[in-house]
Design a protein around this motif. Sequence first.
Motif, PDB file in Angstrom:
ATOM      1  N   TYR A 110       0.831  -1.215   0.000  1.00  0.00           N
ATOM      2  CA  TYR A 110       0.000   0.000   0.000  1.00  0.00           C
ATOM      3  C   TYR A 110       0.862   1.261   0.000  1.00  0.00           C
ATOM      4  N   THR A 111       1.875   1.312   0.865  1.00  0.00           N
ATOM      5  CA  THR A 111       2.699   2.514   0.970  1.00  0.00           C
ATOM      6  C   THR A 111       3.602   2.697  -0.243  1.00  0.00           C
ATOM      7  N   ILE A 112       4.178   1.602  -0.742  1.00  0.00           N
ATOM      8  CA  ILE A 112       5.059   1.705  -1.910  1.00  0.00           C
ATOM      9  C   ILE A 112       4.262   2.136  -3.140  1.00  0.00           C
ATOM     10  N   THR A 113       3.113   1.503  -3.346  1.00  0.00           N
ATOM     11  CA  THR A 113       2.258   1.875  -4.477  1.00  0.00           C
ATOM     12  C   THR A 113       1.769   3.310  -4.339  1.00  0.00           C
ATOM     13  N   GLY A 114       1.495   3.743  -3.098  1.00  0.00           N
ATOM     14  CA  GLY A 114       1.028   5.113  -2.863  1.00  0.00           C
ATOM     15  C   GLY A 114       2.036   6.155  -3.299  1.00  0.00           C
ATOM     16  N   VAL A 115       3.325   5.892  -3.069  1.00  0.00           N
ATOM     17  CA  VAL A 115       4.369   6.828  -3.495  1.00  0.00           C
ATOM     18  C   VAL A 115       4.398   6.922  -5.016  1.00  0.00           C
ATOM     19  N   GLU A 164      -6.203   0.281  -3.253  1.00  0.00           N
ATOM     20  CA  GLU A 164      -6.588   1.330  -2.309  1.00  0.00           C
ATOM     21  C   GLU A 164      -5.554   2.450  -2.227  1.00  0.00           C
ATOM     22  N   ALA A 165      -4.311   2.163  -2.602  1.00  0.00           N
ATOM     23  CA  ALA A 165      -3.268   3.196  -2.558  1.00  0.00           C
ATOM     24  C   ALA A 165      -3.575   4.360  -3.497  1.00  0.00           C
ATOM     25  N   GLY A 166      -4.425   4.123  -4.497  1.00  0.00           N
ATOM     26  CA  GLY A 166      -4.728   5.176  -5.465  1.00  0.00           C
ATOM     27  C   GLY A 166      -5.863   6.080  -5.061  1.00  0.00           C
ATOM     28  N   CYS A 167      -6.485   5.844  -3.917  1.00  0.00           N
ATOM     29  CA  CYS A 167      -7.648   6.640  -3.546  1.00  0.00           C
ATOM     30  C   CYS A 167      -7.278   8.071  -3.156  1.00  0.00           C
ATOM     31  N   THR A 168      -6.587   8.223  -2.049  1.00  0.00           N
ATOM     32  CA  THR A 168      -6.334   9.566  -1.517  1.00  0.00           C
ATOM     33  C   THR A 168      -5.425  10.429  -2.393  1.00  0.00           C
ATOM     34  N   PRO A 169      -4.325   9.910  -2.999  1.00  0.00           N
ATOM     35  CA  PRO A 169      -3.517  10.791  -3.852  1.00  0.00           C
ATOM     36  C   PRO A 169      -4.319  11.463  -4.960  1.00  0.00           C
ATOM     37  N   PHE A 170      -5.171  10.699  -5.631  1.00  0.00           N
ATOM     38  CA  PHE A 170      -5.943  11.267  -6.734  1.00  0.00           C
ATOM     39  C   PHE A 170      -7.112  12.104  -6.231  1.00  0.00           C
ATOM     40  N   ALA A 171      -7.789  11.632  -5.189  1.00  0.00           N
ATOM     41  CA  ALA A 171      -8.913  12.393  -4.633  1.00  0.00           C
ATOM     42  C   ALA A 171      -8.432  13.732  -4.080  1.00  0.00           C
ATOM     43  N   TYR A 402       8.533  24.807  -0.913  1.00  0.00           N
ATOM     44  CA  TYR A 402       8.692  24.131  -2.194  1.00  0.00           C
ATOM     45  C   TYR A 402       8.927  22.625  -2.062  1.00  0.00           C
ATOM     46  N   ILE A 403       9.040  22.096  -0.846  1.00  0.00           N
ATOM     47  CA  ILE A 403       9.165  20.640  -0.675  1.00  0.00           C
ATOM     48  C   ILE A 403       8.091  20.099   0.280  1.00  0.00           C
ATOM     49  N   ARG A 404       7.066  20.887   0.545  1.00  0.00           N
ATOM     50  CA  ARG A 404       6.068  20.465   1.522  1.00  0.00           C
ATOM     51  C   ARG A 404       5.309  19.220   1.078  1.00  0.00           C
ATOM     52  N   THR A 405       4.871  19.176  -0.180  1.00  0.00           N
ATOM     53  CA  THR A 405       4.108  18.024  -0.661  1.00  0.00           C
ATOM     54  C   THR A 405       4.934  16.752  -0.563  1.00  0.00           C
ATOM     55  N   SER A 406       6.182  16.828  -0.996  1.00  0.00           N
ATOM     56  CA  SER A 406       7.063  15.660  -0.947  1.00  0.00           C
ATOM     57  C   SER A 406       7.332  15.241   0.497  1.00  0.00           C
ATOM     58  N   THR A 407       7.485  16.213   1.379  1.00  0.00           N
ATOM     59  CA  THR A 407       7.761  15.907   2.784  1.00  0.00           C
ATOM     60  C   THR A 407       6.581  15.207   3.434  1.00  0.00           C
ATOM     61  N   VAL A 408       5.364  15.692   3.145  1.00  0.00           N
ATOM     62  CA  VAL A 408       4.168  15.046   3.682  1.00  0.00           C
ATOM     63  C   VAL A 408       4.075  13.609   3.185  1.00  0.00           C
ATOM     64  N   ALA A 409       4.403  13.392   1.889  1.00  0.00           N
ATOM     65  CA  ALA A 409       4.362  12.041   1.325  1.00  0.00           C
ATOM     66  C   ALA A 409       5.347  11.118   2.050  1.00  0.00           C
ATOM     67  N   VAL A 410       6.552  11.623   2.316  1.00  0.00           N
ATOM     68  CA  VAL A 410       7.563  10.820   3.019  1.00  0.00           C
ATOM     69  C   VAL A 410       7.119  10.553   4.459  1.00  0.00           C
ATOM     70  N   TYR A 411       6.562  11.592   5.112  1.00  0.00           N
ATOM     71  CA  TYR A 411       6.060  11.416   6.486  1.00  0.00           C
ATOM     72  C   TYR A 411       4.990  10.337   6.543  1.00  0.00           C
ATOM     73  N   THR A 416       2.952   5.346   8.197  1.00  0.00           N
ATOM     74  CA  THR A 416       2.037   4.268   7.830  1.00  0.00           C
ATOM     75  C   THR A 416       2.741   2.924   7.876  1.00  0.00           C
ATOM     76  N   ASN A 417       3.996   2.877   7.466  1.00  0.00           N
ATOM     77  CA  ASN A 417       4.733   1.614   7.533  1.00  0.00           C
ATOM     78  C   ASN A 417       4.939   1.171   8.976  1.00  0.00           C
ATOM     79  N   ILE A 418       5.323   2.113   9.831  1.00  0.00           N
ATOM     80  CA  ILE A 418       5.534   1.765  11.233  1.00  0.00           C
ATOM     81  C   ILE A 418       4.204   1.416  11.902  1.00  0.00           C
ATOM     82  N   GLY A 419       3.216   2.286  11.730  1.00  0.00           N
ATOM     83  CA  GLY A 419       1.918   2.046  12.342  1.00  0.00           C
ATOM     84  C   GLY A 419       1.211   0.831  11.775  1.00  0.00           C
ATOM     85  N   GLY A 420       1.257   0.680  10.441  1.00  0.00           N
ATOM     86  CA  GLY A 420       0.543  -0.411   9.791  1.00  0.00           C
ATOM     87  C   GLY A 420       1.103  -1.784  10.095  1.00  0.00           C
ATOM     88  N   ASN A 421       2.392  -1.848  10.403  1.00  0.00           N
ATOM     89  CA  ASN A 421       3.005  -3.141  10.733  1.00  0.00           C
ATOM     90  C   ASN A 421       3.026  -3.421  12.230  1.00  0.00           C
TER      91      ASN A 421
END
Length: 496
Positions: A110-115, A164-171, A402-411, A416-421
């Motif tokens: 989910y997280t890898i596909t989301g990126v 499901e990884a495609g839901c929130t990025p596109f929405a 200028y890097i806020r979107t990318s930073t949020v994606a990395v966060y 999600t990886n830590i919490g989801g596992n």
Amino acid sequence: MNLLQLFRSEGYPLYVLCVLLVTYLLNQLDRYILATTSAAMAQDIHFGDKGCLENDTVTFPGNISCKNVESEYSCTNLTNVNGTNYCMWDYNGSGEQYQILVGPAFTVVYTITGVVLGFIADIWNRKYILVICLMVWSGVTILTGFAHQYWHVVLSRFALGIGEAGCTPFAASIIADYFSEDMRGSAMGFYNWGIYTGYSLSYAMGNYITEANINGQGWRWAYFISGIPGFAVGLLILLSVKEPERRKAAKEKDSRSYDLSPLKKLRTILRSFLNPSLMMLIIAGSVRNAAGYIWGNNTQLYFDHYYKNSHVGLWMSLVPVLGGCFGVLFGGFISDRVVKRVGPQGRIWVLVISQLCAAPFAALALYLDPPYAFLSLIPSNIIGEMWVGVTLAVVVELVPSYIRTSTVAVYLFISTNIGGNSPLLVTPLKNMTNLRTALYILFPGLYVAGSVLFMLTLLVLRRDIKKVKQEEEERRLLLNPDEEPQYGKTPREQHS
């Protein structure tokens, strides 16, 4: 801009937002339906741990309790005078194999596909790809209802994560182009109601559809019914939602906009993540996220184990949607007003205090018997869920614009990886103690741990925000050398 003003906005953008909210609702429903059907599924296709379960066809005397029996021999020897078993030794839906399904089998892909899809969202037609993703995860949900072996469910969770990884990025990208900047926050807040409505609906589906035993197939129809609406909503998006024109940010409209090469952008992001405050914030957010994942995927198992007839389907269909939706709105409202009074560090205090206040109510949910346990979850959700939007607000304040979107994606990728596992921690802790103690440690315990870690962020927050503002000022002067420096001036001096 509050929700009342959002509802007064133009009709068509609001319609699109409602359609996307329903899409997100289905996303969460199809994700969490496993958590509410795991016992019935495990007994059918055989996976996870076994335990001593009540035989529902027998009337129990007051001194018999199946849940306290730990061995198969003792369980199967609890019989009445007619030789009928009070208890049965069967799969209970918990155990390491279950935690793998709700954890890494879904989260990693989910997280890898989301990126990957996050980058695609800026290039391709978002409406069409959102529809494809919706059809994929809806189809996979239906196919899960046909599973007959454990590996079938593992594969379905992998595929579900991809869809499901495609839901929130596109929405989120579509919402950003349908709503102006001053309404975007409220629009995203309304969209995020899909988390709690979908999660609540999963309890209604998982409990009542399974009990209805349609066509003698029990839990399978919970998946069939949950997956089918996705195709109708996908068709609705295809026919009625227009791909909006992409809005350009102010800096993109400026011919002198500050453009970084991919390598420089990556270096800037990595450097930002070395800031102590951002590092601590990510750790704290990941710990708090883990508490949510663990409780969300083990609530049904907990109440089924300790309180078999607690009407968990009814209560958990109502509590998350009421508490969670209000909590998200309440958190943004409070933090914005605290920031006006004490500055950016006010958001951290909101995070610290909210989690400390929510922890006792989370503990009471484990200590009290139903229905008081469920009632304790209402303030726990209202106060505890304030952290979601507030944490993201702090993250974007700690990095250059200028890097806020990318930073949020990395966060989100890290948390999600830590919490989801983290559900993988439940089984070993349960084996050392019991399920209730394990959840005391991993539910209210992680609320408190997250609060402490959020507090540590305060030690360096002011300094790091100051550094970001100085960097923004240097960048502004580089692009506009004729302008006077503004950093350090009061708002009145800046506009005089």
